[in-house]
Write a protein that holds these residues in place. Sequence first.
Motif, PDB file in Angstrom:
ATOM      1  N   GLY A  95       0.805  -1.213   0.000  1.00  0.00           N
ATOM      2  CA  GLY A  95       0.000   0.000   0.000  1.00  0.00           C
ATOM      3  C   GLY A  95       0.839   1.265   0.000  1.00  0.00           C
ATOM      4  O   GLY A  95       0.303   2.363  -0.134  1.00  0.00           O
ATOM      5  N   ASN A  96       2.174   1.114   0.122  1.00  0.00           N
ATOM      6  CA  ASN A  96       3.003   2.320   0.160  1.00  0.00           C
ATOM      7  C   ASN A  96       3.055   3.022  -1.190  1.00  0.00           C
ATOM      8  O   ASN A  96       3.230   4.245  -1.253  1.00  0.00           O
ATOM      9  CB  ASN A  96       4.423   1.980   0.624  1.00  0.00           C
ATOM     10  CG  ASN A  96       5.196   3.211   1.063  1.00  0.00           C
ATOM     11  OD1 ASN A  96       4.701   4.016   1.853  1.00  0.00           O
ATOM     12  ND2 ASN A  96       6.391   3.390   0.532  1.00  0.00           N
ATOM     13  N   SER A  97       2.890   2.245  -2.277  1.00  0.00           N
ATOM     14  CA  SER A  97       2.849   2.886  -3.602  1.00  0.00           C
ATOM     15  C   SER A  97       1.634   3.803  -3.688  1.00  0.00           C
ATOM     16  O   SER A  97       1.723   4.932  -4.191  1.00  0.00           O
ATOM     17  CB  SER A  97       2.800   1.829  -4.705  1.00  0.00           C
ATOM     18  OG  SER A  97       1.678   0.972  -4.528  1.00  0.00           O
ATOM     19  N   ALA A  98       0.494   3.319  -3.164  1.00  0.00           N
ATOM     20  CA  ALA A  98      -0.699   4.171  -3.127  1.00  0.00           C
ATOM     21  C   ALA A  98      -0.480   5.341  -2.189  1.00  0.00           C
ATOM     22  O   ALA A  98      -0.945   6.458  -2.443  1.00  0.00           O
ATOM     23  CB  ALA A  98      -1.919   3.352  -2.675  1.00  0.00           C
ATOM     24  N   VAL A 164      -5.526  -2.767   4.056  1.00  0.00           N
ATOM     25  CA  VAL A 164      -6.267  -3.740   4.886  1.00  0.00           C
ATOM     26  C   VAL A 164      -6.754  -4.959   4.105  1.00  0.00           C
ATOM     27  O   VAL A 164      -7.394  -5.827   4.684  1.00  0.00           O
ATOM     28  CB  VAL A 164      -7.480  -3.062   5.568  1.00  0.00           C
ATOM     29  CG1 VAL A 164      -7.038  -1.907   6.426  1.00  0.00           C
ATOM     30  CG2 VAL A 164      -8.517  -2.596   4.536  1.00  0.00           C
ATOM     31  N   THR A 165      -6.440  -5.039   2.815  1.00  0.00           N
ATOM     32  CA  THR A 165      -6.907  -6.169   2.012  1.00  0.00           C
ATOM     33  C   THR A 165      -5.730  -7.015   1.555  1.00  0.00           C
ATOM     34  O   THR A 165      -4.608  -6.523   1.420  1.00  0.00           O
ATOM     35  CB  THR A 165      -7.676  -5.676   0.760  1.00  0.00           C
ATOM     36  OG1 THR A 165      -6.844  -4.757   0.023  1.00  0.00           O
ATOM     37  CG2 THR A 165      -8.961  -4.992   1.152  1.00  0.00           C
ATOM     38  N   PRO A 166      -5.970  -8.319   1.300  1.00  0.00           N
ATOM     39  CA  PRO A 166      -4.888  -9.171   0.760  1.00  0.00           C
ATOM     40  C   PRO A 166      -4.518  -8.726  -0.650  1.00  0.00           C
ATOM     41  O   PRO A 166      -5.339  -8.148  -1.369  1.00  0.00           O
ATOM     42  CB  PRO A 166      -5.514 -10.567   0.767  1.00  0.00           C
ATOM     43  CG  PRO A 166      -6.986 -10.336   0.767  1.00  0.00           C
ATOM     44  CD  PRO A 166      -7.222  -9.063   1.524  1.00  0.00           C
ATOM     45  N   MET A 169      -6.735  -9.239  -3.793  1.00  0.00           N
ATOM     46  CA  MET A 169      -7.989  -8.508  -4.005  1.00  0.00           C
ATOM     47  C   MET A 169      -7.801  -7.327  -4.951  1.00  0.00           C
ATOM     48  O   MET A 169      -8.627  -7.078  -5.836  1.00  0.00           O
ATOM     49  CB  MET A 169      -8.541  -8.018  -2.666  1.00  0.00           C
ATOM     50  CG  MET A 169      -9.912  -7.380  -2.781  1.00  0.00           C
ATOM     51  SD  MET A 169     -10.705  -7.179  -1.167  1.00  0.00           S
ATOM     52  CE  MET A 169     -12.309  -6.547  -1.642  1.00  0.00           C
ATOM     53  N   TYR A 170      -6.729  -6.587  -4.749  1.00  0.00           N
ATOM     54  CA  TYR A 170      -6.439  -5.438  -5.611  1.00  0.00           C
ATOM     55  C   TYR A 170      -5.008  -5.568  -6.130  1.00  0.00           C
ATOM     56  O   TYR A 170      -4.070  -5.632  -5.336  1.00  0.00           O
ATOM     57  CB  TYR A 170      -6.570  -4.115  -4.839  1.00  0.00           C
ATOM     58  CG  TYR A 170      -7.948  -3.824  -4.295  1.00  0.00           C
ATOM     59  CD1 TYR A 170      -9.037  -3.680  -5.142  1.00  0.00           C
ATOM     60  CD2 TYR A 170      -8.159  -3.679  -2.924  1.00  0.00           C
ATOM     61  CE1 TYR A 170     -10.307  -3.408  -4.643  1.00  0.00           C
ATOM     62  CE2 TYR A 170      -9.418  -3.394  -2.417  1.00  0.00           C
ATOM     63  CZ  TYR A 170     -10.485  -3.263  -3.275  1.00  0.00           C
ATOM     64  OH  TYR A 170     -11.738  -2.979  -2.779  1.00  0.00           O
ATOM     65  N   SER A 171      -4.858  -5.584  -7.438  1.00  0.00           N
ATOM     66  CA  SER A 171      -3.523  -5.782  -8.012  1.00  0.00           C
ATOM     67  C   SER A 171      -2.702  -4.503  -8.050  1.00  0.00           C
ATOM     68  O   SER A 171      -1.476  -4.541  -7.959  1.00  0.00           O
ATOM     69  CB  SER A 171      -3.640  -6.367  -9.426  1.00  0.00           C
ATOM     70  OG  SER A 171      -4.427  -5.513 -10.246  1.00  0.00           O
ATOM     71  N   ASN A 172      -3.369  -3.355  -8.194  1.00  0.00           N
ATOM     72  CA  ASN A 172      -2.653  -2.073  -8.227  1.00  0.00           C
ATOM     73  C   ASN A 172      -3.646  -0.946  -7.914  1.00  0.00           C
ATOM     74  O   ASN A 172      -4.831  -1.181  -7.702  1.00  0.00           O
ATOM     75  CB  ASN A 172      -1.973  -1.847  -9.585  1.00  0.00           C
ATOM     76  CG  ASN A 172      -2.940  -1.988 -10.753  1.00  0.00           C
ATOM     77  OD1 ASN A 172      -4.018  -1.396 -10.756  1.00  0.00           O
ATOM     78  ND2 ASN A 172      -2.578  -2.814 -11.734  1.00  0.00           N
ATOM     79  N   ILE A 173      -3.127   0.264  -7.908  1.00  0.00           N
ATOM     80  CA  ILE A 173      -3.946   1.428  -7.548  1.00  0.00           C
ATOM     81  C   ILE A 173      -5.122   1.600  -8.504  1.00  0.00           C
ATOM     82  O   ILE A 173      -6.257   1.839  -8.083  1.00  0.00           O
ATOM     83  CB  ILE A 173      -3.074   2.699  -7.541  1.00  0.00           C
ATOM     84  CG1 ILE A 173      -1.978   2.575  -6.487  1.00  0.00           C
ATOM     85  CG2 ILE A 173      -3.913   3.946  -7.272  1.00  0.00           C
ATOM     86  CD1 ILE A 173      -0.900   3.632  -6.596  1.00  0.00           C
ATOM     87  N   GLN A 258     -13.948   4.481   5.373  1.00  0.00           N
ATOM     88  CA  GLN A 258     -13.248   4.227   4.112  1.00  0.00           C
ATOM     89  C   GLN A 258     -13.215   2.755   3.755  1.00  0.00           C
ATOM     90  O   GLN A 258     -13.281   2.388   2.579  1.00  0.00           O
ATOM     91  CB  GLN A 258     -11.804   4.757   4.204  1.00  0.00           C
ATOM     92  CG  GLN A 258     -11.693   6.270   4.127  1.00  0.00           C
ATOM     93  CD  GLN A 258     -10.266   6.727   4.337  1.00  0.00           C
ATOM     94  OE1 GLN A 258      -9.425   6.012   4.886  1.00  0.00           O
ATOM     95  NE2 GLN A 258      -9.957   7.937   3.902  1.00  0.00           N
ATOM     96  N   THR A 259     -13.076   1.893   4.754  1.00  0.00           N
ATOM     97  CA  THR A 259     -12.911   0.455   4.501  1.00  0.00           C
ATOM     98  C   THR A 259     -14.172  -0.356   4.749  1.00  0.00           C
ATOM     99  O   THR A 259     -14.130  -1.593   4.732  1.00  0.00           O
ATOM    100  CB  THR A 259     -11.773  -0.099   5.393  1.00  0.00           C
ATOM    101  OG1 THR A 259     -12.110   0.130   6.770  1.00  0.00           O
ATOM    102  CG2 THR A 259     -10.450   0.589   5.079  1.00  0.00           C
ATOM    103  N   ALA A 260     -15.288   0.316   4.965  1.00  0.00           N
ATOM    104  CA  ALA A 260     -16.545  -0.386   5.273  1.00  0.00           C
ATOM    105  C   ALA A 260     -16.914  -1.397   4.201  1.00  0.00           C
ATOM    106  O   ALA A 260     -17.383  -2.498   4.500  1.00  0.00           O
ATOM    107  CB  ALA A 260     -17.677   0.627   5.455  1.00  0.00           C
TER     108      ALA A 260
END
Length: 327
Positions: A95-98, A164-166, A169-173, A258-260
């Motif tokens: 998540g640091n890239s985001a 907060v996600t594996p 689930m999300y490959s990139n921003i 935000q994460t709901a």
Amino acid sequence: MGNGVKEGQVGLKQNDVEAAVPTHLLSEGSQEKRKLSHSLMAGALAGAVAKTAVAPLDRTKIIFQVSAKRFSAKEAYRLIYRTYLSEGFWSLWRGNSATMVRVIPYAAIQFCAHEEYKQLLGSYCGFHGKTLAPLPRFVAGSLAGTTAAMLTYPLDLVRARMAVTPKEMYSNILHVFIRISREEGLKTLYRGFMPTILGVIPYAGLSFFTYETLKKLHADHSGRAQPYPLERLVFGACAGLIGQSASYPLDVVRRRMQTAGVMGHTYSSILLTMQEIIREEGLIRGLYKGLSMNWVKGPIAVGISFTTFDLTQILLRKLQFRADVER
């Protein structure tokens, strides 16, 4: 971080933020553009260095904030260690890239806006070229933080989702933006916006106010116009400690909102979110979850941020001065 311009030259000292560029060589417009570009570059670097330094702690704090797990230093260490064992060392910076995509423009805008608001409020209140009075000092910081938050908010939400996600689930921003837009609607990109703005007003206001005040007190008592780098770090750490402590409950609320969508909750408003957190987890353990980690992470990050900004401005202005002299 002072930018006071004297008529005829900009003051140069060994440790000063200013560089001695003869003003007759530059038009007023050129000077303003140069100041603006220096503030943007220094702010961008300050944000990137500070956030990267504390990224593993920041990610861990977010995970606790958005879950019902009870926070403790021991549990935080276990989470970091388990993450390292199961996903590898670099997963601690997931998540640091985001974060960088958000923080670089956020910090650049915030620091640059702060310099501009200081100048505007200084002219309006009769403190042109001098340290602002306490209230304008707080207002300048609050306005700077609000301006930056309004312009970069969707990136903050994306960063929280990635933290907060594996990774499956999300490959990139871009993937985060696409999935949120399709599955939850574009309005979701601004979920948690109000607690963010309500939180950034005291956070940014108190952070800039504390840092500027400590620098002023230091100059008054030491006789030195500018503090040493280590002193800047300490002043910034104090600023971060005060600012983040004052706004922390709203930080927890915005993370929950935000994460709901990925945590199985539905939060419709700030008050209802607070009520649910307090009912399920308690006032202190819910709204102040992870604060002790923030007392470690926050002062380090803010201290690095303010110090990097100041020292980068010094360097840029000295380099510019040398380039102007050689022409």
